[in-house]
Design an enzyme around this catalytic site. Structure first.
Site, PDB file in Angstrom:
ATOM      1  N   TYR A   1      45.495  36.256  44.735  1.00 47.51           N
ATOM      2  CA  TYR A   1      44.576  36.642  43.676  1.00 47.51           C
ATOM      3  C   TYR A   1      44.738  38.143  43.358  1.00 47.51           C
ATOM      4  CZ  TYR A   1      39.833  38.134  42.093  1.00 47.51           C
ATOM      5  OH  TYR A   1      38.760  38.703  41.460  1.00 47.51           O
TER       6      TYR A   1
ATOM      7  N   ASP B   1      39.203  33.556  53.237  1.00 42.68           N
ATOM      8  CA  ASP B   1      38.473  33.462  51.970  1.00 42.68           C
ATOM      9  C   ASP B   1      38.414  31.986  51.613  1.00 42.68           C
ATOM     10  OD1 ASP B   1      37.768  33.233  49.281  1.00 42.68           O
ATOM     11  OD2 ASP B   1      38.732  35.120  48.728  1.00 42.68           O
TER      12      ASP B   1
ATOM     13  N   ILE C   1      36.331  30.532  49.248  1.00 39.94           N
ATOM     14  CA  ILE C   1      35.420  30.391  48.112  1.00 39.94           C
ATOM     15  C   ILE C   1      35.654  29.153  47.258  1.00 39.94           C
ATOM     16  CG2 ILE C   1      35.051  32.874  47.979  1.00 39.94           C
ATOM     17  CD1 ILE C   1      36.627  32.935  45.421  1.00 39.94           C
TER      18      ILE C   1
ATOM     19  N   LYS D   1      32.510  29.886  42.513  1.00 37.40           N
ATOM     20  CA  LYS D   1      33.474  28.847  42.150  1.00 37.40           C
ATOM     21  C   LYS D   1      32.936  27.460  42.433  1.00 37.40           C
ATOM     22  CE  LYS D   1      36.223  32.270  41.406  1.00 37.40           C
ATOM     23  NZ  LYS D   1      36.514  32.705  40.030  1.00 37.40           N
TER      24      LYS D   1
END
Lengths: 438, 475
Positions: B145, B230, B232, B268
């Site tokens: 990302y 992470d 998410i 998300k």
């Protein structure tokens, strides 16, 4: 179950292990005492009364009334058609309607003597974040900011902890009601230089926390001149601007700039928040208002780390754009704070205690130096402990605010009911009587 | 002129990346079905917009979740005053429960280890501040990302060292790649403090299998470095295999739990990016304590904590939401990837995320990053879709693009698909079929389907002709 390995834990960062978070300060020790034994009118009438928390609880009924009358507007409308758009809105520019409402509100607080441009408003999750963010933008690690004493203890953390920036105090004292002077500023600047620290800015709080007083026009002019002279930034934390006892006594740096036709304005930045004026600390509504385009642009980008919930932006946009509500709120809030202030000052006077003449804020700056065994910080802390343990009031010792003269205490009056304030004043009265007898 | 800091004047904000250029093109000319049918369709934004009706229904049935309704206003004062950085207990309990349910209740989360932050953006920065000093490094598998370049480095002064992943094994993280990255950091005199993985992956949309996760956990334990997971996109895994979280794996292998930290968010999984609900979950007490203090700079609005607590403490709602969300994502993903395959466009096989990792290597004029940028400019300016070029994710191989599919209505997706079809068909000659890597799991190659004519394509709505203007690639 897997076996857990016994290993020396891998290090955390220097920032993580430092104590610059400041929570070992007595400012917070009193809170702990309160948490362990909190006053309650019915269930714990002999508990510790919290007078160390600068919260505004005097005007909630006005907010609740607004919500009751505007339920649909402030939530997402009937059937919540606005929900989706609101939930998706993460633009760091912030909701335009909210910025507009904030700009208007800030103008109203200043009695219309200054106008604010919504496009210069950057939103952050509280003034805590705003102050840290500005510091990241205005100074490099190892640089210094000048801050007049006494100052809000949270600055030690907010301006220094993760930024690596240093605070060099501008010493103010009771001889002139703790006003900033050109000499004091120059001394602080020289002090920084002698320590090889590059001064990047001066940060003032106006109205002052913990003094509870506004800065006079002439002093503001001197401060701005000093910043221009040294070519440094000026941050004016005006989070108590709506808590002045009369509109006309508060002069914002915005007015000074306007009078100078915005000459020298690119070094000026204002911090604001709704935590004190509106009594909404939980909603995390802070703003940076900068007259410097580059600072606005950078601050906006940095605000990604600390945006205001769009749900909250929406609610407050509705509330603050309602002119009738906001005008009435500002006026009524002022009246009630004034009444509280008068009440505490009178009560303290009856107990033989003097305070600095104040005209703003949610607290008064109480002078207990006559009670000190010795004019030292240690003595002040002894007295503070006595007040905490025997009188059972949590108040904030001046040393935690870096006050150079010992014996001063900040006492909050807007976070408790009138009845509780009465009880607190009675306790103080009794305490002072006992001391006189002994 | 009064100066600003180095952090302020540098490029650490990351907005010069092409990741954002496409957004600018979109902002100047955004698609709107009626007002701007020729505008740019936003496929560069990883948002989950598929479940709003479902959530709205719950909101209507639970007015007490809002402080502004007659049913909720009695909580207004108490909530408005609540600024304790521990966060509301009911909020933490609700989030802990949700995180557990998303992992099929195979693991329990302790509400007292939940720390708030200003979105996952704030969470990442906060964790970096806690774990590493300026000049130290974190390893991050590519592609990753683009926001990490800013979130982990900008104000912290930390360096990122890429762990190179390749298409020939579907971009999976290998032990070799980890070791190579670690060595590279050492050679550059960078002290590695941790490894950051994103699982499910952004931009790949894939999940890590148990074996890979265990290997990663072993690696960080051996090197005695932190592991930041992470997660998410955890609830966006829409089909088998099931998502496996770090929190499960640390129960299965020897692990020093003080090394393990999870970043989470509701942006998300629930589609609430505006509400800024970021979470740091650490198994390390010192990190929890430090992060909690730091969370003062990015607390979740208590108004939002109250809403989220009410919603996520409703077990029925949560159970149904998780199922509904998976279904919607599954349907959308399936239709999108199938439609693309009809014109010979393949993507990495994936079962999660809000996007696909599209393989346009055959469409590149040159197999270089310049070639990728050229193609990307064509896609933005002529096909009028904002997609994200792989290079902005630090992908080491050109030709990959992240394309989001969950942030728009069905009708908009149709428009996007028809534009893509038109583009591909008008560029038959320009596209050079390339030999694909043997182990690839990509969909059928382009060369075969190019012989089909436009008439053969029928979309579900029965539209056979493209709506958008004809496009020509610059060859």
């Amino acid at each position: 179950m897997a076996i857990e390995i016994e290993k020396p834990s891998v290090g955390l960062s220097k920032v993580a292990v430092s104590d610059t978070h400041g929570e070992d300060s007595p400012y917070f020790a009193g809170w702990k005492a309160y948490d362990e034994n909190p006053y309650n009118e019915s269930s714990n009438p002999s508990g510790v009364i919290q007078m160390g928390l600068a919260e505004n609880q005097v005007s909630f009924d006005l907010l609740e009334k607004y919500l009751e009358e505007h339920s649909e507007a402030s939530s997402w409308g009937k059937g919540a058609p606005g929900f989706r758009e609101n939930a998706l809105f993460q633009d760091y520019h912030g909701l335009k309607s909210f910025r507009q409402a904030m700009a208007n509100f800030m103008g109203q607080i200043r009695g219309g003597r200054a106008k604010f441009d919504p496009d210069r408003i950057v939103l952050t999750a509280g003034a805590t974040a705003a102050n840290e963010l500005l510091t990241f933008i205005l100074a490099d690690p190892g640089d210094a900011l000048l801050v007049p004493t006494p100052y809000y203890p949270g600055f030690d953390r907010d301006l220094r902890w993760r930024t690596g920036v240093k605070i060099v105090p501008i010493h103010c004292d009771s001889s002139n009601n703790f006003q900033v002077t050109p000499e004091a500023m120059e001394t602080a600047y020289q002090c920084a230089e002698s320590m090889n620290l590059k001064v990047r800015g001066i940060l003032i709080t106006n109205p002052s926390n913990p003094l509870g007083a506004t800065i006079q026009r002439s002093v503001l002019e001197q401060i701005l001149d000093f910043a221009v002279n040294k070519n440094i930034h000026l941050v004016s934390d005006e989070i108590y601007s709506g808590s002045t006892f009369s509109s006309s006594e508060f002069i914002s740096i915005a007015e000074i700039l306007e009078n100078r036709s915005y000459r020298d304005s690119e070094r000026v930045h204002i911090v604001y928040s709704l935590s004190k004026d509106l009594g909404l600390p939980g909603f995390r509504v802070g703003t940076i208002y900068s007259y410097n385009d580059k600072v606005v642009c950078t601050a906006r980008r940095m605000s990604s780390f600390t945006l205001i919930s769009s749900q909250t932006q929406h609610l407050l946009a509705c509330m603050l754009s309602n002119k009738e509500f906001s005008e009435n709120y500002i006026k009524t809030n002022r009246e009630r704070l004034t009444k509280r202030y008068d009440m505490i000052i009178k009560g303290l006077k009856n107990a033989g205690i003097e305070c600095l003449k104040g005209n703003a804020g949610l607290f008064c700056w109480m002078n207990l130096s006559p009670l000190l065994e010795e004019p030292t910080r240690e003595s002040e802390l002894e007295l503070w402990k006595t007040i905490l343990n025997e009188v059972r009031l949590n108040i904030s010792p001046g040393s935690s605010c870096h006050c150079s003269g010992p014996g001063w205490f900040r006492v909050c009056f807007a976070n408790i009911s009138e009845q509780t304030l009465e009880i607190a004043l009675e306790r103080i009265h009794k305490f002072m009587e006992q001391r006189r007898r002994n | 002129m009064v100066s600003m800091s180095k952090i302020a004047t540098g490029n650490g904000h990351g907005e010069n990346s092409p990741y954002f250029d496409g957004w600018k093109a979109y902002e100047v000319n955004p698609f709107h079905a009626i007002d701007r049918p020729d505008g740019v369709i936003q496929m560069g934004l990883a948002e989950n917009q598929l479940c709003f009706e479902f959530i709205k229904k719950w909101l209507m049935e639970h007015p007490e979740a809002s402080l502004c309704t007659p049913e909720g206003v009695y909580k207004f004062k108490e909530t408005a005053l609540f600024q304790d950085y521990h966060g509301m207990p009911e909020f933490r309990q609700a989030v802990a429960k949700f995180m557990g349910k998303v992992r099929g209740d195979r693991v329990k989360f302790d509400p007292d280890r939940i720390v708030m932050s200003g979105g996952a953006t704030g969470a990442h920065e906060m964790v970096a501040f806690c774990l590493a000093d300026p000049g130290e490094a974190l390893l991050v598998p590519t592609p990753y990302y683009p926001g990490f370049d800013r979130d982990l480095r900008w104000r912290t002064g930390i360096e990122l060292v890429p762990v190179i992943c390749e298409s020939c094994n579907n971009f999976q993280i290998t032990r070799n790649a980890l070791e190579a990255a670690y060595e590279k950091a050492e050679e550059a005199n960078l002290r590695v403090k941790g490894l950051l993985i994103t699982n499910p992956s952004n931009p790949l949309g894939t999940i890590m299998d148990r074996g890979t996760l265990r290997s990663i956990v072993r690696f960080v334990n051996e090197k005695n470095i932190h592991l930041i997971g992470d997660e998410i996109y955890a609830a966006t895994v829409f089909k088998d295999p099931d998502f496996v979280s770090i929190s499960e794996v640390i129960d299965e292998v020897e692990c020093n739990r003080d090394l393990i930290h999870i970043v989470y968010s509701l942006s998300k999984d629930m589609g609430f990016p505006g509400f800024r609900v970021g979470i740091v979950y650490s198994y390390n007490d010192a990190v929890v304590n430090c992060a909690r203090k730091m969370s003062s700079y990015g607390l979740v609005s208590s108004q939002t904590q109250h809403l989220v607590a009410t919603m996520l403490n409703d077990d029925d709602f949560v159970d149904n939401f998780i199922v509904e969300s998976k279904e919607q994502l599954f349907k959308r993903h399936k239709y999108f990837t199938w439609s693309l395959s009809q014109v010979g466009i393949g993507s990495l096989r994936s079962n999660g995320g809000l996007f696909i990792w599209m393989d346009l290597r055959k469409v590149l004029k040159e197999m270089t990053f310049e070639g990728e940028m050229d193609l990307w400019r064509v896609i933005i300016n002529e096909v009028k879709l904002n997609v994200s070029p792989g290079s902005s994710f630090h992908c080491q191989e050109p030709g990959w693009f992240r394309v989001c599919f969950a942030n728009m209505e069905d009708s908009t997706l149709e428009v996007a698909l028809s534009r893509i079809r038109t583009f591909i068909l008008n560029n038959n000659d320009a596209i050079v079929p390339r030999k694909l890597c043997r182990r690839s799991s990509l969909k059928p190659s382009l060369s075969r389907s190019l012989s089909r004519r436009m008439d053969d394509f029928v979309s579900p709505t029965g539209i056979t002709s493209p709506q958008s203007p004809l496009v020509r690639a610059r060859t």
